[in-house]
Motif scaffolding. Structure first.
Motif, PDB file in Angstrom:
ATOM      1  N   TYR A  38      45.578  64.620  41.800  1.00 31.88           N
ATOM      2  CA  TYR A  38      46.864  64.259  41.191  1.00 31.88           C
ATOM      3  C   TYR A  38      47.518  63.111  41.965  1.00 31.88           C
ATOM      4  O   TYR A  38      48.173  62.248  41.368  1.00 31.88           O
ATOM      5  CB  TYR A  38      47.760  65.496  41.133  1.00 31.88           C
ATOM      6  N   ASP A  39      47.315  63.095  43.274  1.00 34.08           N
ATOM      7  CA  ASP A  39      47.827  61.983  44.075  1.00 34.08           C
ATOM      8  C   ASP A  39      47.119  60.682  43.695  1.00 34.08           C
ATOM      9  O   ASP A  39      47.751  59.623  43.591  1.00 34.08           O
ATOM     10  CB  ASP A  39      47.639  62.284  45.569  1.00 34.08           C
ATOM     11  N   LEU A  40      45.828  60.763  43.474  1.00 34.86           N
ATOM     12  CA  LEU A  40      45.071  59.573  43.055  1.00 34.86           C
ATOM     13  C   LEU A  40      45.485  59.129  41.658  1.00 34.86           C
ATOM     14  O   LEU A  40      45.587  57.919  41.382  1.00 34.86           O
ATOM     15  CB  LEU A  40      43.576  59.885  43.097  1.00 34.86           C
ATOM     16  N   LEU A  41      45.742  60.075  40.771  1.00 32.91           N
ATOM     17  CA  LEU A  41      46.205  59.743  39.429  1.00 32.91           C
ATOM     18  C   LEU A  41      47.537  58.990  39.496  1.00 32.91           C
ATOM     19  O   LEU A  41      47.721  57.957  38.843  1.00 32.91           O
ATOM     20  CB  LEU A  41      46.364  61.030  38.619  1.00 32.91           C
ATOM     21  N   ALA A  42      48.455  59.512  40.302  1.00 32.20           N
ATOM     22  CA  ALA A  42      49.757  58.860  40.446  1.00 32.20           C
ATOM     23  C   ALA A  42      49.620  57.509  41.139  1.00 32.20           C
ATOM     24  O   ALA A  42      50.371  56.567  40.845  1.00 32.20           O
ATOM     25  CB  ALA A  42      50.706  59.766  41.229  1.00 32.20           C
ATOM     26  N   SER A  43      48.666  57.391  42.056  1.00 33.61           N
ATOM     27  CA  SER A  43      48.462  56.120  42.755  1.00 33.61           C
ATOM     28  C   SER A  43      48.004  55.027  41.796  1.00 33.61           C
ATOM     29  O   SER A  43      48.398  53.860  41.932  1.00 33.61           O
ATOM     30  CB  SER A  43      47.441  56.297  43.884  1.00 33.61           C
ATOM     31  N   ARG A  44      47.164  55.368  40.834  1.00 31.35           N
ATOM     32  CA  ARG A  44      46.735  54.372  39.846  1.00 31.35           C
ATOM     33  C   ARG A  44      47.934  53.872  39.036  1.00 31.35           C
ATOM     34  O   ARG A  44      48.091  52.668  38.801  1.00 31.35           O
ATOM     35  CB  ARG A  44      45.695  54.976  38.912  1.00 31.35           C
ATOM     36  N   ALA A  45      48.777  54.814  38.606  1.00 31.64           N
ATOM     37  CA  ALA A  45      49.960  54.423  37.839  1.00 31.64           C
ATOM     38  C   ALA A  45      50.882  53.552  38.684  1.00 31.64           C
ATOM     39  O   ALA A  45      51.442  52.559  38.206  1.00 31.64           O
ATOM     40  CB  ALA A  45      50.690  55.668  37.340  1.00 31.64           C
ATOM     41  N   HIS A  46      51.025  53.891  39.964  1.00 27.49           N
ATOM     42  CA  HIS A  46      51.905  53.128  40.851  1.00 27.49           C
ATOM     43  C   HIS A  46      51.336  51.725  41.087  1.00 27.49           C
ATOM     44  O   HIS A  46      52.088  50.728  41.128  1.00 27.49           O
ATOM     45  CB  HIS A  46      52.078  53.863  42.178  1.00 27.49           C
ATOM     46  N   ALA A  47      50.014  51.628  41.205  1.00 25.62           N
ATOM     47  CA  ALA A  47      49.394  50.314  41.401  1.00 25.62           C
ATOM     48  C   ALA A  47      49.663  49.406  40.198  1.00 25.62           C
ATOM     49  O   ALA A  47      49.957  48.211  40.359  1.00 25.62           O
ATOM     50  CB  ALA A  47      47.886  50.476  41.613  1.00 25.62           C
ATOM     51  N   ARG A  48      49.591  49.955  39.006  1.00 26.60           N
ATOM     52  CA  ARG A  48      49.838  49.141  37.812  1.00 26.60           C
ATOM     53  C   ARG A  48      51.293  48.675  37.759  1.00 26.60           C
ATOM     54  O   ARG A  48      51.588  47.552  37.332  1.00 26.60           O
ATOM     55  CB  ARG A  48      49.469  49.937  36.560  1.00 26.60           C
ATOM     56  N   VAL A  49      52.212  49.545  38.196  1.00 26.03           N
ATOM     57  CA  VAL A  49      53.630  49.164  38.217  1.00 26.03           C
ATOM     58  C   VAL A  49      53.869  48.064  39.252  1.00 26.03           C
ATOM     59  O   VAL A  49      54.637  47.117  39.004  1.00 26.03           O
ATOM     60  CB  VAL A  49      54.506  50.398  38.497  1.00 26.03           C
ATOM     61  N   LEU A  50      53.212  48.161  40.398  1.00 28.23           N
ATOM     62  CA  LEU A  50      53.329  47.108  41.407  1.00 28.23           C
ATOM     63  C   LEU A  50      52.803  45.778  40.861  1.00 28.23           C
ATOM     64  O   LEU A  50      53.375  44.709  41.130  1.00 28.23           O
ATOM     65  CB  LEU A  50      52.567  47.498  42.677  1.00 28.23           C
TER      66      LEU A  50
END
Length: 481
Positions: A38-50
């Protein structure tokens, strides 16, 4: 020269490292590692926002997402694991990212904190696992309904205070447990609506000065909306406590079902036999067959209730916003999820394979003067005040006890001797009121309770139709369809 210092996400302010005692106390990776997907899932979303904020180039985003995918695969294969030097799941995964990307991996930390990360990860974990729990509850509901369908017309002793009270359909009693479980599922579905709020973007407590897009992150992660208050977002553990309440209630309902099965399987009752596959024996008494699944379900309820009490006690005095006390939120949540997913399949299997002793149930149904209320209600239909009817039937029961007779054994003369209200009269009056003999029938007593929610076999079958529709809807929700 290689830097062998343990990696920390907070070390810049400090000249020295933490004491060993603090390190041992602080480490949570041994239990929060299950949040890694779940942390990796959220990290992908955060990378796209960055990237959309102009903080990662297109090439950097591609490399970042590729490394996150590779890291996830390595985690699944067991090739990447946390070490004793990793404080928590976030530290371990950032270490894995830095190993793959070097300094680029450090860019992912911009605009987020472990505070909003862990709050997001735990919500994602629970929303995922709640659907699995609902699927297991559906299996138990289905097992109970199958037994209830087979025994819709099987009479059984209905009890209050564990004393024989009135005859009921055994199917009706089984469906009472189904109704409790459907409320449990309703609570979980309702819980999910409040849990569908994304904390990511709240940072440590105040949000971020970077041009991020919490709504886009929320949508990508399957949340309904971003959190409207960053301080509440990182401090809120209502969703965890509420889940634990739901889990505790499921435990209570499993315990009540387990208690009944323990009683039903006893030599004193002999209403059911638990299948060998869901029983154990004794190490000293060769004849024993113990209903261990039912007893373990009963015992696990204490564990589920304890998890709820543990978290509520942790939360009750915390100031806003994040406090390290909140590290204590995950273990009770994880334990409750594990407990339910362990217990529910076993209880479902026990229920679906148990053999019902219909002859014993039918024979026991009228025992203990269980038809006394039907006799009193007959008098009411004849115009007798219920207070007087209750008194008359009470005297009749005492007379039967003194003379060692049951209600159905009494002659017309004996009935009239106790009270003129019991004069035999016609078998059925012109207005359709039955005679005394007709109401002293177990099947007649069941059929007479034909109002909505009653125990008449036809009403039990109506319940089954309604419950199947409800349970089918619950199964569809759990599968996401």
């Amino acid at each position: 020269m290689a830097d062998n210092k343990p990696m920390r996400l907070w070390g810049g302010r400090f000249e020295g490292g933490p004491a060993d005692a603090l390190t041992r106390l602080s480490v949570s990776v041994q239990f929060d590692w299950r949040l890694a997907p779940y942390d990796l899932l959220a990290s992908r979303a955060h990378a796209r926002v960055l990237h959309r904020a102009g903080l990662l180039t297109g090439e950097e985003l591609d490399r970042m997402l590729g490394a996150l995918d590779e890291l996830e695969s390595a985690c699944k294969r067991g090739e990447f694991r946390p070490t004793v030097a990793d404080e928590d799941v976030h530290t371990a995964l950032e270490r894995g990212l830095l190993e793959r990307l070097g300094s680029l991996g450090g860019k992912l930390r911009a605009g987020r904190s472990r505070n909003d990360q862990v709050a997001t990860d735990l919500r994602l974990y629970l929303r995922d696992h709640v659907r699995t729990i609902v699927s297991r509850l559906v299996e138990l509901e289905t097992a109970l309904m199958s037994q209830a369908e087979e025994h819709a017309a099987t009479a059984a002793p209905g009890m209050t205070h564990l004393q024989h009270a009135q005859p009921v359909s055994f199917g009706h009693q089984l469906l009472a447990h189904v109704h409790a479980l459907t409320r449990d599922v309703d609570r979980l579905k309702d819980w999910d609506k409040r849990a569908a709020v994304s904390p990511l973007g709240s940072g440590a407590l105040a949000g971020s000065s970077l041009p991020l897009d919490p709504a886009a992150v929320a949508a990508e992660l399957g949340f309904d909306s971003p959190a409207p208050n960053s301080m509440d977002a990182v401090a809120d553990r209502d969703f965890a406590a509420e889940f634990l309440f739901c889990a505790a209630m499921i435990g209570v309902h499993l315990s009540r079902l387990g208690e009944e099965i323990v009683l039903w399987a006893s030599q004193e009752f002999r209403w059911i036999e638990v299948d060998d596959a869901y029983s154990t024996g004794s190490s000293i008494m060769p004849q024993k067959k113990n209903p261990d699944v039912a007893e373990l379900a009963r015992g696990k309820s204490g564990r589920l209730i304890g998890s709820l009490m543990s978290l509520l006690t942790t939360l009750k005095g915390l100031p806003l916003t994040y406090n390290r006390d909140l590290q204590e939120d995950k273990e009770p949540v994880f334990d409750s999820v594990d407990t339910l997913l362990l217990v529910l399949p076993a209880v479902s299997g026990m229920v679906s394979t148990m053999r019902v002793n219909s002859a014993k149930l039918e024979a026991s149904a009228p025992e203990g003067f269980a038809l006394a209320t039907d006799l009193a209600e007959l008098l009411v239909r004849r115009g007798v005040a219920f207070r007087d009817a209750h008194e008359a039937v009470g005297h009749l029961v005492v007379w039967c006890q003194v003379n060692d007779k049951d209600l159905g054994d009494l002659t017309d003369e004996e009935l009239a001797k106790v009270s003129p209200h019991f004069a035999a009269g016609p078998a059925e009056a012109a207005d359709g009121t039955p005679g005394v003999r007709e109401v002293l029938s177990v099947q007649g007593a069941l059929a007479a309770r034909s109002a909505f929610g009653g125990t008449a076999p036809d009403r039990v079958r109506d319940q089954l139709v309604s419950l199947r529709e409800i349970v089918d809807g619950q199964a569809a929700w759990a599968s996401g369809s």
